[in-house]
Design a protein around this motif. Structure first.
Motif, PDB file in Angstrom:
ATOM      1  N   UNK A 117       0.850  -1.189   0.000  1.00  0.00           N
ATOM      2  CA  UNK A 117       0.000   0.000   0.000  1.00  0.00           C
ATOM      3  C   UNK A 117       0.886   1.240   0.000  1.00  0.00           C
ATOM      4  N   UNK A 172      -3.258  -1.712   8.753  1.00  0.00           N
ATOM      5  CA  UNK A 172      -2.505  -2.824   9.348  1.00  0.00           C
ATOM      6  C   UNK A 172      -1.022  -2.515   9.172  1.00  0.00           C
ATOM      7  N   UNK A 221      -9.565   3.691   9.518  1.00  0.00           N
ATOM      8  CA  UNK A 221      -9.966   4.571   8.408  1.00  0.00           C
ATOM      9  C   UNK A 221     -10.951   5.639   8.901  1.00  0.00           C
ATOM     10  N   UNK A 263      -4.547   4.735  -7.729  1.00  0.00           N
ATOM     11  CA  UNK A 263      -5.875   4.498  -7.155  1.00  0.00           C
ATOM     12  C   UNK A 263      -5.841   4.313  -5.630  1.00  0.00           C
ATOM     13  N   UNK A 264      -4.652   4.370  -5.030  1.00  0.00           N
ATOM     14  CA  UNK A 264      -4.587   4.104  -3.576  1.00  0.00           C
ATOM     15  C   UNK A 264      -4.996   5.351  -2.805  1.00  0.00           C
ATOM     16  N   UNK A 265      -6.276   5.625  -2.830  1.00  0.00           N
ATOM     17  CA  UNK A 265      -6.789   6.865  -2.255  1.00  0.00           C
ATOM     18  C   UNK A 265      -6.743   6.876  -0.736  1.00  0.00           C
ATOM     19  N   UNK A 266      -6.507   5.720  -0.084  1.00  0.00           N
ATOM     20  CA  UNK A 266      -6.380   5.772   1.379  1.00  0.00           C
ATOM     21  C   UNK A 266      -5.179   6.628   1.776  1.00  0.00           C
ATOM     22  N   UNK A 296      -6.402  10.096   2.345  1.00  0.00           N
ATOM     23  CA  UNK A 296      -7.015  10.256   3.665  1.00  0.00           C
ATOM     24  C   UNK A 296      -5.940  10.420   4.741  1.00  0.00           C
ATOM     25  N   UNK A 324       6.148  -4.355  -3.103  1.00  0.00           N
ATOM     26  CA  UNK A 324       5.967  -3.932  -4.480  1.00  0.00           C
ATOM     27  C   UNK A 324       5.357  -2.542  -4.525  1.00  0.00           C
ATOM     28  N   UNK A 325       5.302  -1.969  -5.720  1.00  0.00           N
ATOM     29  CA  UNK A 325       4.712  -0.640  -5.888  1.00  0.00           C
ATOM     30  C   UNK A 325       3.833  -0.631  -7.140  1.00  0.00           C
ATOM     31  N   UNK A 326       2.512  -0.673  -6.935  1.00  0.00           N
ATOM     32  CA  UNK A 326       1.533  -0.536  -8.016  1.00  0.00           C
ATOM     33  C   UNK A 326       1.964  -1.335  -9.249  1.00  0.00           C
ATOM     34  N   UNK A 327       1.989  -0.693 -10.432  1.00  0.00           N
ATOM     35  CA  UNK A 327       2.439  -1.399 -11.633  1.00  0.00           C
ATOM     36  C   UNK A 327       3.909  -1.104 -11.930  1.00  0.00           C
ATOM     37  N   UNK A 328       4.643  -0.577 -10.931  1.00  0.00           N
ATOM     38  CA  UNK A 328       6.047  -0.218 -11.136  1.00  0.00           C
ATOM     39  C   UNK A 328       6.965  -1.435 -10.958  1.00  0.00           C
TER      40      UNK A 328
END
Lengths: 245, 269
Positions: B26, B51, B104, B175-178, B181, B231-235
Motif C-alpha cells: 500500500x 494494518x 480509516x 488508485x490508492x486513495x487511502x 485520507x 511492491x509498488x503498483x504497476x512499477x
C-alpha cells in the motif's frame, strides 16, 4: 491424485453456490486467503455470474477509493459474501484473532483482528475457514472476541457465519450452533468429535465431503492456478507444483 | 517546494512522534524506514493504516518504537512478524488493537475536522472493552440502536512512498486513495518517490485523479525502489524471497542484527 487443498476449495465452492443461502452477486476476499480466493475463482470460471473483489491485488486492484472502499461497500450492503478465520473459533462462531492469555495475547499472539469485527456484522454471509482442526483452535470459548458470531438483541447485523470449513470437515451454522455437515476422506464422526473443543450437533450418519469433479480439477489446475500465481506463489507451488499454469 | 535528501527527510521525524504508515503493497515507505533506523529515531508511536507489515517490524526490531496502534501485523505470504512478536512478549512494546475500518474512520473524522464519527459493526467485540477512547451510544436518530463512536485521530507525521512528485509537491499515488485520507488527516506528511515528474501533475486530467495535492505535503525525497521489498503498483513486484529471508533472519536477535548490518545500517539508501 486430488490434493487436500483442492478438496477444501471445492467444499467452499459448494457453500458459495448453496441454493438455500442468499445470492452471492459480489464476493470480497481479504488477506492471506488462498483457498477461499481459489474457491471464488472456481465458481466464477465455472459459470456463476459474480463480481469478485480481491483486496490484495497489487495490480488491477478493484478499489478506486483505496482499501477503505471495501469497508464502505460492506457498510452499504454491497458485499454479499466474505471469508474469515481465527486463531481460535468457538461453538458460538466467535472469532479470536488477538491471541491467547491476557490481552493483547501474552500467550500466543495472533496477527490481529483485521476488518473482522466490522465485516462479520455488515456482510450477510460469512464462510469461516481454518485449515488446522484441533482442540487448540476449535475451543469451547475463545480467550478474546475479535468478532462476535452472535449479537445481543437490537444490534444491527445483516448476517453471521454460514459454515465453517476445516481440514477435517464442514460444519453448518444456524445462527446459534454448529452442525456437522460432512467429513473429509480419512475422517469419521468420532475422529472429528475427538479433535473439536466445542460442542455441536451431528446427524446419526456423517456424510462424506465430495471430491472435486474432473471438470473442477481441470479448472483449478489451469485457469484458477493462473489467476492465483501472482498473489499466492508459495501456495501455488505447494499445491500445483512448479509448472506454470 | 524543493526535493530534500532521504536522510534529511528522516531527520524531520522527531523522537516520540505519532507516525502513520501504510502496510506492504500500500505504498509503504520502506527506504524511509531504513533511513529512520540509520537516523536512530526513538520512541515512535506507530499507527498502521490500517494494518502493519515489514516496515513496522523493522522499526520495532531496531528499537525505534514505543507503541503501536494497528489492526493486524503480517508480513508476506507466511504472515510472520518476528520482531513484533518478540517485543510484545518482552513487554517492550505497547500494543493498541483496532479493526481496519475503525482506523480509516478515525482518520476520516480528522480529515473532515469533526471530533468523532460513527461506525457500524464491531459491537460484541472485546476490542471495545480495551479501547476506553471508543464509545458505544444510542443512535440519536432512532431508538434501540446502539452504535460505536470513534474519536478523530490526527497523526503528527505521515510517511509513504509514492510514484512521482512535481516541483509543487503534488504526489501521484494512483488508485490508492487511502493515502489521500492519511495525508489529509495528518499534521505533516513526508513522502518518498521513485522519480521527479516534470511539469505539474494537476495539469493532466488523468494524472490529477490519482494525485494528492501538494497543500498536504511538507517535503519529498527521491528514493528509487523505495517500497522494496514491498511492491509498488504497476512499477515493480514485491520481492517475496527477500521478505522470506527477512522473516527467517528476524527470528533471532543475531539474525536480525545481521539483517540490519547487511541491508540497513551500512546501506546508503
Amino acid at each position: 491424485m486430488i490434493q487436500p487443498e483442492e478438496r477444501l476449495i471445492a467444499a467452499i465452492a459448494r457453500l458459495i453456490l448453496d441454493p438455500a443461502a442468499p445470492p452471492a452477486r459480489h464476493i470480497a476476499v481479504g488477506a492471506a486467503s488462498a483457498i477461499p480466493a481459489a474457491a471464488c475463482w472456481l465458481v466464477k470460471l465455472g459459470g456463476l455470474d459474480v463480481r469478485l473483489s480481491l483486496l490484495h491485488l497489487q495490480r488491477k486492484n478493484p478499489f478506486t477509493e483505496g482499501t477503505r472502499e471495501l469497508f464502505d461497500l460492506a457498510g452499504q450492503g454491497r458485499i454479499d459474501l466474505f471469508f474469515l478465520g481465527g486463531g481460535q473459533i468457538d461453538g458460538q462462531a466467535n472469532l479470536n484473532l488477538i491471541g491467547t492469555g491476557d490481552w493483547p495475547g501474552t500467550g500466543a499472539r495472533f496477527p490481529g483482528s483485521f476488518g473482522s469485527a466490522f465485516m462479520y456484522l455488515t456482510v450477510p454471509r460469512t464462510i469461516l475457514f481454518r485449515e488446522e482442526h484441533s482442540r487448540r483452535v476449535l475451543v469451547p470459548k475463545v480467550d478474546h472476541i475479535s468478532a462476535a458470531g452472535v449479537s445481543a438483541p437490537g444490534v444491527v447485523r445483516r448476517g453471521t457465519a454460514q459454515a465453517l470449513v476445516t481440514g477435517r470437515c464442514v460444519f453448518g451454522f444456524d445462527g446459534a450452533r454448529f452442525r456437522l455437515a460432512s467429513v473429509h476422506p480419512g475422517e469419521t464422526a468420532d475422529s472429528v468429535r475427538a479433535e473439536t473443543g466445542f460442542d455441536y450437533d451431528a446427524p446419526a450418519e456423517a456424510a462424506q465431503t465430495p471430491d472435486p469433479s474432473p471438470a473442477q480439477l481441470a479448472l483449478l489446475r489451469g485457469p484458477v492456478h493462473a489467476r492465483m500465481a501472482a498473489t499466492y506463489p508459495a501456495f501455488c507451488r505447494r499445491v500445483w507444483g512448479e509448472n506454470a499454469a | 517546494m524543493a526535493f530534500v535528501a532521504l536522510a534529511d527527510l528522516a531527520a524531520r521525524v522527531p523522537d516520540g512522534a505519532l507516525l502513520a504508515i501504510p502496510p506492504d503493497n500500500s505504498l509503504t515507505p520502506a527506504a524511509f524506514a531504513r533511513a529512520l533506523v540509520r537516523r536512530g529515531v526513538r520512541g515512535l508511536r506507530l499507527l498502521g493504516v490500517p494494518v502493519s507489515g515489514y516496515v513496522c517490524d523493522l522499526l520495532i526490531g531496531a528499537g525505534c518504537v514505543a507503541s503501536l496502534q494497528t489492526s493486524a501485523v503480517s508480513i508476506g505470504e507466511t504472515g510472520l512478524a518476528p520482531r513484533f512478536a518478540r517485543a510484545l512478549a518482552a513487554g517492550t512494546l505497547q500494543v493498541t488493537d483496532a479493526t481496519c475500518p475503525a482506523i480509516h474512520t478515525m482518520l476520516q473524522a480528522a480529515e473532515k475536522g469533526v471530533p468523532f464519527m460513527p461506525l457500524r459493526g464491531v459491537l460484541g467485540s472485546d476490542l471495545i472493552a480495551h479501547r476506553p477512547d471508543w464509545k458505544v451510544v444510542e443512535n440519536p436518530f432512532a431508538s434501540g440502536d446502539p452504535i460505536l463512536l470513534l474519536p478523530a485521530l490526527s497523526p503528527e507525521v505521515a510517511a509513504f512512498h509514492a510514484v512521482c512528485a512535481d516541483d509543487e509537491g503534488n504526489v501521484y499515488v494512483g488508485r490508492r486513495r487511502e493515502l489521500a485520507t492519511i495525508a489529509h488527516a495528518s499534521q505533516r506528511t513526508l513522502v518518498t518517490v521513485e522519480r521527479h515528474f516534470p511539469g505539474s501533475l494537476l495539469d493532466d486530467e488523468r494524472m490529477a485523479a490519482g494525485t494528492i495535492s501538494g497543500v498536504y505535503i511538507e517535503a519529498v525525497a527521491r528514493a528509487p525502489r523505495g517500497a522494496w521489498p514491498s511492491g509498488l503498483l504497476d512499477e515493480y513486484e514485491a520481492d517475496a524471497a527477500h521478505l522470506t529471508e527477512y522473516s527467517k533472519l528476524a527470528r533471532s536477535d543475531t539474525g536480525f542484527a545481521d539483517y540490519l548490518a547487511r541491508y540497513v545500517t551500512d546501506a546508503v539508501a
